[in-house]
Design an enzyme around this catalytic site. Structure first.
Site, mmCIF file in Angstrom:
data_model
loop_
_atom_site.group_PDB
_atom_site.id
_atom_site.type_symbol
_atom_site.label_atom_id
_atom_site.label_comp_id
_atom_site.label_asym_id
_atom_site.label_seq_id
_atom_site.Cartn_x
_atom_site.Cartn_y
_atom_site.Cartn_z
ATOM 1 N N HIS A 1 0.818 -1.213 0.000
ATOM 2 C CA HIS A 1 0.000 0.000 0.000
ATOM 3 C C HIS A 1 0.853 1.264 0.000
ATOM 4 O O HIS A 1 0.392 2.335 0.352
ATOM 5 C CB HIS A 1 -0.952 0.016 1.202
HETATM 6 S S1 FES Z 1 1.790 -0.545 3.243
HETATM 7 FE FE1 FES Z 1 0.188 -1.894 3.762
HETATM 8 S S2 FES Z 1 1.233 -3.669 4.433
HETATM 9 FE FE2 FES Z 1 2.823 -2.293 3.960
#
Ligand code: FES
Length: 184
Positions: free
Chosen positions: A149
């Site tokens: 993410h």
């Molecule tokens: S940014 Fe979501 S698990 Fe690493």
């Protein structure tokens, strides 16, 4: 109360008691067996790593208690890049270092193996957002980047951008010699 009724109750009681005893024996053995840590569990409680072959700029990953632990011999440039950032600018100002006080600030030294060993970074390689494993020497700060993410960590593993709430965690570790690190 009839004699017959008493006999039946006694019989039922004894039968139940006997079943209970058998049942208890049946479950007690595997339970006791499970409580005895086997060799693999003991081996994972701590792990010793020879880091003598890690030149500055090199990393290795070891598995400890089911998690990856990143060990990096940081370059002077990586240390400097981390040192120049004021703690007040950090998203997470806490060191997250199990070897220090829980309130210790996330200075570069507090994130590293300490004075004189600032080049060594030992860190649980798990993104503090949802647990992905970040990629090394990646991202805007040339630290770690989590592709899941988009969390961006700097060269001391501190969260700088993205959804992760905390710096990557530093486990309990110690140098047992100049070139061997014991994690756990
Ligand atoms: S940014 Fe979501 S698990 Fe690493």
């Amino acid at each position: 109360m009839t004699a017959g009724g008493t006999t039946r109750r006694d019989f039922l009681y004894l039968t139940t008691g006997a079943l209970g005893a058998v049942g208890a024996v049946g479950v007690a053995w595997p339970f006791v067996n499970q409580m005895r840590p086997d060799a693999s569990t003991l081996a994972l409680a701590s792990v010793e790593v020879d880091v003598s072959s890690l030149e500055p700029g090199m990393s290795l990953t070891v598995k400890w208690r089911g998690k990856p632990v990143f060990i990096r011999n940081r370059t002077p440039e990586e240390i400097e890049a981390s040192k120049t950032v004021p703690v007040s600018e950090l998203k997470d100002p806490i060191a997250r270092n199990a070897n220090l006080d829980a309130a210790a600030e996330a200075t570069d030294t507090a994130r590293s193996a300490g004075e004189g060993k600032e080049n060594w970074l030992v860190m649980v390689g798990v993104c503090t957002h949802l647990g992905c494993i970040p990629l090394g020497t990646s991202g805007e700060y040339n630290g770690w980047f989590c592709p899941c993410h988009g969390s961006v960590y700097d060269t001391s593993g501190r969260i700088r951008k993205g959804p992760a709430p905390e710096n990557m965690h530093i486990p309990v570790f110690a140098f047992t010699s100049d070139t061997v690190i014991k994690v756990g």
